[in-house]
Every structure is written in structure tokens, then in C-alpha cells.
Design an enzyme around this catalytic site. Structure first.
Site, PDB file in Angstrom:
ATOM      1  N   HIS A 297      20.079 -17.665 -14.428  1.00 47.94           N
ATOM      2  CA  HIS A 297      19.476 -16.991 -13.229  1.00 47.94           C
ATOM      3  C   HIS A 297      18.500 -15.930 -13.694  1.00 47.94           C
ATOM      4  O   HIS A 297      18.685 -15.052 -14.641  1.00 47.94           O
ATOM      5  CB  HIS A 297      20.540 -16.166 -12.282  1.00 47.94           C
ATOM      6  CG  HIS A 297      21.736 -16.912 -11.759  1.00 47.94           C
ATOM      7  ND1 HIS A 297      22.875 -17.421 -12.739  1.00 47.94           N
ATOM      8  CD2 HIS A 297      21.728 -17.690 -10.707  1.00 47.94           C
ATOM      9  CE1 HIS A 297      23.574 -17.940 -11.795  1.00 47.94           C
ATOM     10  NE2 HIS A 297      22.857 -18.619 -10.776  1.00 47.94           N
TER      11      HIS A 297
ATOM     12  N   ASP B 103      21.346 -14.512 -17.090  1.00 41.95           N
ATOM     13  CA  ASP B 103      22.325 -15.030 -17.786  1.00 41.95           C
ATOM     14  C   ASP B 103      22.056 -16.499 -18.128  1.00 41.95           C
ATOM     15  O   ASP B 103      20.712 -16.673 -18.118  1.00 41.95           O
ATOM     16  CB  ASP B 103      23.704 -14.944 -16.840  1.00 41.95           C
ATOM     17  CG  ASP B 103      23.615 -15.713 -15.526  1.00 41.95           C
ATOM     18  OD1 ASP B 103      22.516 -16.147 -15.367  1.00 41.95           O
ATOM     19  OD2 ASP B 103      24.367 -15.470 -14.466  1.00 41.95           O
TER      20      ASP B 103
ATOM     21  N   SER C  64      22.958 -20.018  -5.668  1.00 41.87           N
ATOM     22  CA  SER C  64      22.955 -18.666  -6.447  1.00 41.87           C
ATOM     23  C   SER C  64      21.706 -17.941  -6.293  1.00 41.87           C
ATOM     24  O   SER C  64      21.606 -16.870  -6.481  1.00 41.87           O
ATOM     25  CB  SER C  64      23.674 -18.753  -7.653  1.00 41.87           C
ATOM     26  OG  SER C  64      22.911 -19.844  -8.515  1.00 41.87           O
TER      27      SER C  64
END
Length: 346
Positions: free
Chosen positions: A324, A321, A42
Site C-alpha cells: 500500500h 507496507d 484496500s
């Protein structure tokens, strides 16, 4: 105007045209990075999970709220992510499109795409438990991409040139350590931390070999983030301090990976390699946030138990979050990394 004067003017214009054409050709000839291809997790994913049957996707508000247009594209952050920053820094484009985006344009193919999948990793278990795209399947996507690229450029030699002159950006062990090893029992029963990190390095080499065999020659291999300092890990300790064991495992893996990357040139002739340290610069932001204008290092701006309502200004937060960095964090640490890529891979 006489015929002689007109002839001289046309001759002068022709020399000027030749000069500019020659300069343009020389400039293009000096541009030795043709494209950027991103593989892994991610940190690099720009939307490949959007159509998957998985909870590990972020194609909804408030994700992407600080992108141009404020649209959630599947990027795991408030704006652009690390792969976007690298693509822009290399002069390719400001947004690196996801390969599995149905609206992907053929015009985008020659300058690179993203194959990374949020939640994925080097370990097949990591991808399977989240229902995302394992790195081995990302390589299959890349193989399909090459076929598509050949059709777009209409010349296999030109396609091969793009493939061999591209930078291959890899970020792939964060979830293996943080999720598969520390939050599930299967791998901890099989391996010590040292044994598992050895295995991750071996799998990284296998991934590189798969790409090398398909023509890749320029590799930028990223270490993990300081995993114990992510808001999700800190929450377990009341957000006061970083979780030690995850950081120790991440640091152990990063040192092994860095040493491996340094020696890969002997294994893969004609290829260039560099290690990207993500751990140290992010830890620097966490330990000295005021130097870069950050206020909060322990909490995410949004989407966590302590920030159900998103913060007003994400630029004050190191993390968006539970896991990240914010766009500002990426923007802060990326410039020297881009210069390093240019120096070592271009």
C-alpha cells in the site's frame, strides 16, 4: 431615527438577505456531486474489515499513526487513503467513513460512505480465501444503505437525487491478479493471463450494472497499481527490480479496462464513466522518486520482513507496507485525478 429611514434600512437589509440566500442556493445548485461511494479493495477501504474474522485487517498500531489523533481506523496505510483524498477533493469531507463501522453517524450518510474491503476483489475466490467482503456483498451493503438513507432524509425523491448525483469509485482487481492468479493454482489452471484479465473486465461490467440498476450514474473506475513493483513482489527478487509478470498482467488488464470503460456509455444510457490510471503515476514515483521528495521506493516503511520496526518518516517512502502506498504518495498523485473527475463526472 425616523420611520421612513427605518423602513428604507429594513428594505435594504431584505434585499441583501435575498441576495445572499439566492447566491447560496445557486452555489448549492452548481454542486453536482452529492456524495462519494467506494467499492472494492484496500486502496479504498476505510475500516470495513475491523469486525471480520480475518487476518486482513489493520486496526492496530502503527497503521493510522499519521492520522489526526494517531488512531488505527482500519485504513491500510499510515494516514488517509485514496478514497479519503477523493472525498475531500470533491468538497464532501476529509474522511470517508466505513459503512460497517458501528459508530457510523446518520449525518454521514447523505455525503457518502465506503463499502470497500481490504483483500477483496472481483473474483469470489479472492474474497473467500481471505474471509473478507466480496464486491457482490458490498453491493448488498449498498442496497441496505439506500434503505437507511431513505429513513434519514425522509424523502425518497431526495434520496434518489443523492444516489444519482454521487460518484461511484471502484478499485477491485489488484488482489485478483496479485493473489488469486499468481499465488494460488486454481485460476492459473483454468485461464491464461489474457483469459483471466478478460474475465475481470466482464466482472467489472457486471458490478457496474448492479450499481446502475440501483440508480448509480457517475462511475470512476480505477486500474490496478504496478503490482510487480509493490515491496511484497520485489522482495522475491531481492528488492532490486520490479517483478515483470505481475506488471505485465496488470498492464494488460488496465488497457482492457480502459477501453471497456470508454465504451460503457453506449451500454448504460444516461451514465458517465471515466477510467483512473493508477499504474502510470505510481510508476512515475518509483522511477523518479527524488522529483517528489521520496527516498525509498523498494521497501515499505513498516510491517515487512525488512522493516519490522517502522521507519521514522513515512513521507520518504513511496510504500507504507508490502502493498500500500503512503499517504504522501496518494497526496502526490491525486490532484490531477480529482480535476479529471470534476471535468468528466460533475
Amino acid at each position: 431615527m425616523t420611520y421612513v429611514m427605518l423602513s428604507k434600512m429594513l428594505l435594504a437589509l431584505s434585499f441583501i438577505s435575498l441576495f445572499y440566500v439566492g447566491s447560496a442556493q445557486q452555489s448549492n445548485g452548481n454542486s453536482t456531486v452529492s456524495a462519494l461511494f467506494a467499492f472494492g479493495d484496500s486502496i479504498l477501504d476505510t475500516g470495513n474489515n475491523n469486525l471480520l474474522l480475518t487476518l486482513t485487517k489493520v486496526n492496530f498500531f502503527p497503521y493510522g499513526r499519521d492520522l489526526v489523533g494517531g488512531r488505527a481506523t482500519g485504513r491500510f496505510g499510515n494516514g488517509r487513503v485514496f478514497s479519503d483524498m477523493i472525498a475531500e477533493g470533491l468538497g464532501l469531507k476529509s474522511l470517508l467513513p466505513a459503512y460497517r463501522d458501528p459508530s457510523l453517524s446518520n449525518d454521514d450518510l447523505p455525503t457518502g460512505v465506503c463499502f470497500a474491503s481490504g483483500g477483496s476483489g472481483l473474483d469470489a475466490i479472492t474474497a473467500r480465501i481471505q474471509g473478507v467482503i466480496w464486491v457482490s456483498d458490498q453491493v448488498t451493503d449498498f442496497q441496505n444503505y439506500i434503505t437507511r438513507l431513505n429513513g434519514v432524509v425522509g424523502n425518497q425523491e431526495q434520496a434518489n437525487t443523492i444516489i444519482s448525483n454521487a460518484v461511484y469509485l471502484i478499485s477491485a482487481a489488484n488482489n485478483d491478479i496479485a493473489i488469486t492468479y499468481f499465488t494460488t493454482m486454481s485460476r492459473r489452471l483454468q485461464y491464461t493471463v489474457s483469459g483471466y484479465t478478460d474475465l475481470l473486465v466482464t466482472w467489472t461490467r457486471d458490478l457496474i450494472k448492479s450499481l446502475y440498476d440501483m440508480g448509480a450514474r457517475k462511475f470512476a473506475v480505477m486500474g490496478t497499481l504496478p503490482l510487480g513493483c509493490l515491496p511484497g513482489a520485489r522482495t522475491m527478487l531481492g528488492s532490486l527490480i520490479c517483478e515483470v509478470f505481475s506488471n505485465q498482467a496488470a498492464d494488460m488488464f488496465n488497457k482492457k479496462l480502459s477501453a471497456e470503460v470508454e465504451n460503457l456509455g453506449a451500454t448504460f444510457p444516461g451514465a458517465k464513466f471515466m477510467y483512473i490510471d493508477m499504474y502510470t503515476p505510481l510508476l512515475g514515483l518509483i522511477n523518479n522518486p527524488q522529483a517528489s521528495g521520496f527516498i525509498d521506493v523498494a521497501h515499505g516503511c513498516c510491517c515487512t520482513p525488512t522493516s519490522i520496526i517502522p521507519c521514522v518518516d513515512a513521507s520518504q517512502y513511496v510504500f507504507w507496507d508490502i502493498a500500500h502506498p503512503t499517504e504522501k504518495s496518494y497526496r502526490t498523485i491525486t490532484p490531477p485525478i480529482i480535476e479529471d473527475i470534476k471535468a468528466k463526472l460533475a
